[in-house]
Design a protein around this motif. Structure first.
Motif, PDB file in Angstrom:
ATOM      1  N   SER A 301      20.411  41.133  54.093  1.00 25.24           N
ATOM      2  CA  SER A 301      19.088  40.524  54.232  1.00 25.24           C
ATOM      3  C   SER A 301      18.451  40.328  52.863  1.00 25.24           C
ATOM      4  O   SER A 301      18.912  40.872  51.855  1.00 25.24           O
ATOM      5  CB  SER A 301      18.179  41.399  55.108  1.00 25.24           C
ATOM      6  OG  SER A 301      18.727  41.574  56.403  1.00 25.24           O
ATOM      7  N   GLU A 302      17.368  39.537  52.836  1.00 27.17           N
ATOM      8  CA  GLU A 302      16.568  39.342  51.635  1.00 27.17           C
ATOM      9  C   GLU A 302      15.122  39.735  51.945  1.00 27.17           C
ATOM     10  O   GLU A 302      14.598  39.410  53.016  1.00 27.17           O
ATOM     11  CB  GLU A 302      16.621  37.885  51.169  1.00 27.17           C
ATOM     12  CG  GLU A 302      18.006  37.437  50.754  1.00 27.17           C
ATOM     13  CD  GLU A 302      17.997  36.015  50.203  1.00 27.17           C
ATOM     14  OE1 GLU A 302      16.894  35.424  50.098  1.00 27.17           O
ATOM     15  OE2 GLU A 302      19.089  35.503  49.900  1.00 27.17           O
ATOM     16  N   LEU A 303      14.501  40.420  50.970  1.00 31.25           N
ATOM     17  CA  LEU A 303      13.162  40.964  51.188  1.00 31.25           C
ATOM     18  C   LEU A 303      12.361  40.845  49.899  1.00 31.25           C
ATOM     19  O   LEU A 303      12.846  41.206  48.827  1.00 31.25           O
ATOM     20  CB  LEU A 303      13.275  42.435  51.605  1.00 31.25           C
ATOM     21  CG  LEU A 303      12.019  43.194  51.994  1.00 31.25           C
ATOM     22  CD1 LEU A 303      11.417  42.618  53.272  1.00 31.25           C
ATOM     23  CD2 LEU A 303      12.362  44.676  52.217  1.00 31.25           C
ATOM     24  N   GLU A 304      11.130  40.318  49.993  1.00 33.50           N
ATOM     25  CA  GLU A 304      10.312  40.140  48.794  1.00 33.50           C
ATOM     26  C   GLU A 304       8.834  40.232  49.153  1.00 33.50           C
ATOM     27  O   GLU A 304       8.414  39.847  50.257  1.00 33.50           O
ATOM     28  CB  GLU A 304      10.617  38.786  48.149  1.00 33.50           C
ATOM     29  CG  GLU A 304       9.968  38.580  46.788  1.00 33.50           C
ATOM     30  CD  GLU A 304      10.535  37.373  46.052  1.00 33.50           C
ATOM     31  OE1 GLU A 304       9.758  36.468  45.713  1.00 33.50           O
ATOM     32  OE2 GLU A 304      11.770  37.339  45.828  1.00 33.50           O
ATOM     33  N   PHE A 305       8.018  40.773  48.207  1.00 28.81           N
ATOM     34  CA  PHE A 305       6.561  40.872  48.366  1.00 28.81           C
ATOM     35  C   PHE A 305       6.198  41.452  49.731  1.00 28.81           C
ATOM     36  O   PHE A 305       5.449  40.886  50.506  1.00 28.81           O
ATOM     37  CB  PHE A 305       5.920  39.491  48.176  1.00 28.81           C
ATOM     38  CG  PHE A 305       4.406  39.537  48.086  1.00 28.81           C
ATOM     39  CD1 PHE A 305       3.766  40.404  47.223  1.00 28.81           C
ATOM     40  CD2 PHE A 305       3.639  38.704  48.892  1.00 28.81           C
ATOM     41  CE1 PHE A 305       2.373  40.444  47.150  1.00 28.81           C
ATOM     42  CE2 PHE A 305       2.251  38.735  48.819  1.00 28.81           C
ATOM     43  CZ  PHE A 305       1.619  39.615  47.955  1.00 28.81           C
ATOM     44  N   SER A 306       6.765  42.632  50.019  1.00 27.42           N
ATOM     45  CA  SER A 306       6.584  43.232  51.332  1.00 27.42           C
ATOM     46  C   SER A 306       6.514  44.749  51.234  1.00 27.42           C
ATOM     47  O   SER A 306       6.884  45.342  50.217  1.00 27.42           O
ATOM     48  CB  SER A 306       7.734  42.831  52.268  1.00 27.42           C
ATOM     49  OG  SER A 306       7.722  41.439  52.531  1.00 27.42           O
ATOM     50  N   ILE A 307       6.045  45.353  52.311  1.00 23.37           N
ATOM     51  CA  ILE A 307       6.013  46.803  52.457  1.00 23.37           C
ATOM     52  C   ILE A 307       6.777  47.156  53.721  1.00 23.37           C
ATOM     53  O   ILE A 307       6.493  46.612  54.800  1.00 23.37           O
ATOM     54  CB  ILE A 307       4.571  47.331  52.562  1.00 23.37           C
ATOM     55  CG1 ILE A 307       3.770  47.003  51.295  1.00 23.37           C
ATOM     56  CG2 ILE A 307       4.564  48.839  52.819  1.00 23.37           C
ATOM     57  CD1 ILE A 307       2.295  47.337  51.398  1.00 23.37           C
ATOM     58  N   VAL A 308       7.751  48.058  53.593  1.00 23.74           N
ATOM     59  CA  VAL A 308       8.511  48.544  54.746  1.00 23.74           C
ATOM     60  C   VAL A 308       8.268  50.043  54.848  1.00 23.74           C
ATOM     61  O   VAL A 308       8.530  50.793  53.904  1.00 23.74           O
ATOM     62  CB  VAL A 308      10.019  48.249  54.600  1.00 23.74           C
ATOM     63  CG1 VAL A 308      10.775  48.729  55.838  1.00 23.74           C
ATOM     64  CG2 VAL A 308      10.256  46.755  54.370  1.00 23.74           C
ATOM     65  N   LEU A 309       7.763  50.485  55.992  1.00 27.24           N
ATOM     66  CA  LEU A 309       7.485  51.898  56.193  1.00 27.24           C
ATOM     67  C   LEU A 309       8.749  52.638  56.616  1.00 27.24           C
ATOM     68  O   LEU A 309       9.772  52.020  56.933  1.00 27.24           O
ATOM     69  CB  LEU A 309       6.372  52.076  57.217  1.00 27.24           C
ATOM     70  CG  LEU A 309       4.936  51.977  56.662  1.00 27.24           C
ATOM     71  CD1 LEU A 309       4.674  50.646  55.990  1.00 27.24           C
ATOM     72  CD2 LEU A 309       3.906  52.207  57.766  1.00 27.24           C
ATOM     73  N   ARG A 310       8.664  53.938  56.664  1.00 21.39           N
ATOM     74  CA  ARG A 310       9.844  54.805  56.799  1.00 21.39           C
ATOM     75  C   ARG A 310      10.596  54.591  58.110  1.00 21.39           C
ATOM     76  O   ARG A 310      10.052  54.178  59.118  1.00 21.39           O
ATOM     77  CB  ARG A 310       9.431  56.266  56.686  1.00 21.39           C
ATOM     78  CG  ARG A 310       8.457  56.753  57.752  1.00 21.39           C
ATOM     79  CD  ARG A 310       8.143  58.228  57.522  1.00 21.39           C
ATOM     80  NE  ARG A 310       7.105  58.724  58.416  1.00 21.39           N
ATOM     81  CZ  ARG A 310       7.320  59.159  59.644  1.00 21.39           C
ATOM     82  NH1 ARG A 310       8.547  59.129  60.146  1.00 21.39           N
ATOM     83  NH2 ARG A 310       6.321  59.601  60.379  1.00 21.39           N
ATOM     84  N   ASP A 311      11.909  54.903  58.028  1.00 24.65           N
ATOM     85  CA  ASP A 311      12.796  54.940  59.197  1.00 24.65           C
ATOM     86  C   ASP A 311      12.936  53.587  59.890  1.00 24.65           C
ATOM     87  O   ASP A 311      13.113  53.524  61.104  1.00 24.65           O
ATOM     88  CB  ASP A 311      12.312  55.991  60.207  1.00 24.65           C
ATOM     89  CG  ASP A 311      12.253  57.383  59.616  1.00 24.65           C
ATOM     90  OD1 ASP A 311      13.290  57.859  59.124  1.00 24.65           O
ATOM     91  OD2 ASP A 311      11.167  57.996  59.622  1.00 24.65           O
ATOM     92  N   SER A 312      12.855  52.508  59.117  1.00 27.87           N
ATOM     93  CA  SER A 312      13.014  51.179  59.700  1.00 27.87           C
ATOM     94  C   SER A 312      14.306  50.532  59.212  1.00 27.87           C
ATOM     95  O   SER A 312      14.858  50.913  58.174  1.00 27.87           O
ATOM     96  CB  SER A 312      11.817  50.288  59.339  1.00 27.87           C
ATOM     97  OG  SER A 312      10.655  50.745  59.996  1.00 27.87           O
ATOM     98  N   SER A 313      14.794  49.555  59.965  1.00 26.23           N
ATOM     99  CA  SER A 313      16.029  48.874  59.580  1.00 26.23           C
ATOM    100  C   SER A 313      15.858  47.369  59.693  1.00 26.23           C
ATOM    101  O   SER A 313      15.206  46.871  60.620  1.00 26.23           O
ATOM    102  CB  SER A 313      17.206  49.333  60.449  1.00 26.23           C
ATOM    103  OG  SER A 313      17.023  48.928  61.800  1.00 26.23           O
ATOM    104  N   ILE A 314      16.436  46.668  58.722  1.00 27.03           N
ATOM    105  CA  ILE A 314      16.441  45.202  58.696  1.00 27.03           C
ATOM    106  C   ILE A 314      17.887  44.785  58.484  1.00 27.03           C
ATOM    107  O   ILE A 314      18.482  45.121  57.460  1.00 27.03           O
ATOM    108  CB  ILE A 314      15.544  44.661  57.568  1.00 27.03           C
ATOM    109  CG1 ILE A 314      14.099  45.121  57.765  1.00 27.03           C
ATOM    110  CG2 ILE A 314      15.625  43.144  57.489  1.00 27.03           C
ATOM    111  CD1 ILE A 314      13.190  44.805  56.595  1.00 27.03           C
ATOM    112  N   GLN A 315      18.453  44.070  59.437  1.00 24.00           N
ATOM    113  CA  GLN A 315      19.882  43.765  59.382  1.00 24.00           C
ATOM    114  C   GLN A 315      20.132  42.302  59.693  1.00 24.00           C
ATOM    115  O   GLN A 315      19.771  41.821  60.766  1.00 24.00           O
ATOM    116  CB  GLN A 315      20.652  44.631  60.378  1.00 24.00           C
ATOM    117  CG  GLN A 315      20.515  46.124  60.119  1.00 24.00           C
ATOM    118  CD  GLN A 315      21.382  46.950  61.057  1.00 24.00           C
ATOM    119  OE1 GLN A 315      22.465  46.509  61.470  1.00 24.00           O
ATOM    120  NE2 GLN A 315      20.921  48.143  61.396  1.00 24.00           N
ATOM    121  N   GLY A 316      20.709  41.588  58.708  1.00 21.54           N
ATOM    122  CA  GLY A 316      21.233  40.252  58.950  1.00 21.54           C
ATOM    123  C   GLY A 316      20.206  39.221  59.353  1.00 21.54           C
ATOM    124  O   GLY A 316      20.498  38.350  60.176  1.00 21.54           O
TER     125      GLY A 316
END
Length: 355
Positions: A301-316
């Motif tokens: 995946s691609e991620l920019e200018f973002s906040i991801v909180l704990r225990d999360s997943s981003i796939q494909g």
């Protein structure tokens, strides 16, 4: 001198995140907004903190504890409902006693802290001192009106027609005289006891109310856009630090923080960015101004200018940007479905379709 920190409120502008989490604990650069304020209070030499808490009291107390991690002594003051800033002062009367105090809104962020402001107040000791900053649209804030000499002559809460562009920042300093003012005012049309009304009562009583206009950075982190902007600003001030594992197929560029226990596999991280402990980034790109909290998984995946909180997943899922992703979230591709058009067309219709 004591501090009164407001950590109640529903955080409606940050929903759905705040349906399950206190707004003051949403992290920027992987640290809760509230913690920055507590650190500023400690740096100003204040140790006794009364913390107003509401429905999220248990979560706030678990995160802050007795305050010793910040060099503070914290006393919790429950507020049944968020009935206004002046109401918070009213219910904290016994705790505050006859001490001067600084009132700090727990979801506000001020670069540079409050030490200078506190020192100025201690030196001059006016009856009240407010912090102001110029904003493009003051209708969403408490607004101050100053005379030509800079003296505060009036305050309004969220006016339709503001008399200035000077908004009240969420830090106030008071002597015990404020307690008389909060008892003297009536609830506003919103059903709340407004601190602006209490300060106006002081002004009308010819009390010494002073203001300081700041030109530095301030944000009320009440919505997603402001959260992302504060995150960007904090990340810009961080130093590069690689404590986790970055394999030889990966690249980290600029001010990147990889916490101990994090792993970067066949990925590219462009700072400023922070990757939390236990997080695994694989076959992915993480771009500038991104904070990924602990124990997350970012894959393909691609991620920019973002906040991801704990225990999360981003796939494909390709590219994500300008996003706030909560705790225990799973982001995956949608299943592919056949493409088709369905019509009910009347007589003499003409239809153009772009495939």
């Amino acid at each position: 001198m004591k501090a009164l920190v407001l950590s109640g409120g529903a955080g409606t502008r940050l929903r759905p995140i705040t349906h399950t989490s206190a707004k003051q604990l949403v992290p920027v650069a992987n640290k809760a907004v509230l913690f920055y304020g507590l650190e500023s209070i400690a740096e100003a030499g204040i140790t006794d903190v009364g913390m107003i808490v509401g429905d999220t009291a248990a979560e706030i107390e678990e995160a802050v504890g007795d305050g010793s991690q910040f060099g503070l002594k914290v006393t919790y003051i429950p507020q049944e409902r968020p009935l206004g800033l002046a109401h918070a002062v009213l219910i904290a009367r016994d705790y505050l006693g006859d001490d001067d105090f600084v009132m700090y809104l727990g979801d506000n962020f001020i670069v540079g802290g409050i030490s200078g402001l506190v020192d100025e107040f201690r030196g001059n000791r006016p009856d009240a001192q407010i912090l102001l900053t110029r904003v493009p649209d003051p209708r969403a804030f408490g607004v101050a009106e100053l005379d030509p000499s800079g003296q505060v002559i009036g305050l309004e809460e969220k006016p339709d027609r503001p008399k200035s562009d000077l908004a009240l920042v969420g830090v106030y300093l008071f002597t015990p005289l404020i307690h008389e003012a909060v008892r003297a005012i009536e609830p506003s049309w919103r059903g709340e006891l407004e601190i602006t009304h209490a300060i106006q009562h002081l002004i009308d009583s010819r009390a010494d109310v002073r203001s300081t206009v700041i030109t530095g950075y301030w944000k009320d982190t009440g919505n997603v856009g402001d959260m992302l902007e504060v995150n960007r600003m904090v990340l810009e001030g961080m130093d590069r630090r690689i404590d986790g594992d970055v394999d030889t197929a990966s690249e980290t560029i600029g001010r990147v923080v990889v916490e101990e226990g994090a792993r970067i596999v066949n990925s590219r991280i462009v700072g400023p960015a922070v990757i939390g402990s236990g997080t695994v980034i694989s076959n992915s790109y993480v771009g500038p101004f991104t904070s990924v909290a602990e124990n997350c998984r970012i894959t393909d995946s691609e991620l920019e200018f973002s906040i991801v909180l704990r225990d999360s997943s981003i796939q494909g899922v390709g590219r994500i940007e300008a996003s706030l992703i909560g705790r225990h979230v799973e982001v995956t591709p949608a299943p592919s479905v056949p493409s088709a058009h369905r019509f009910v067309l009347g007589d003499h219709s003409k239809v153009q379709i772009t495939s």
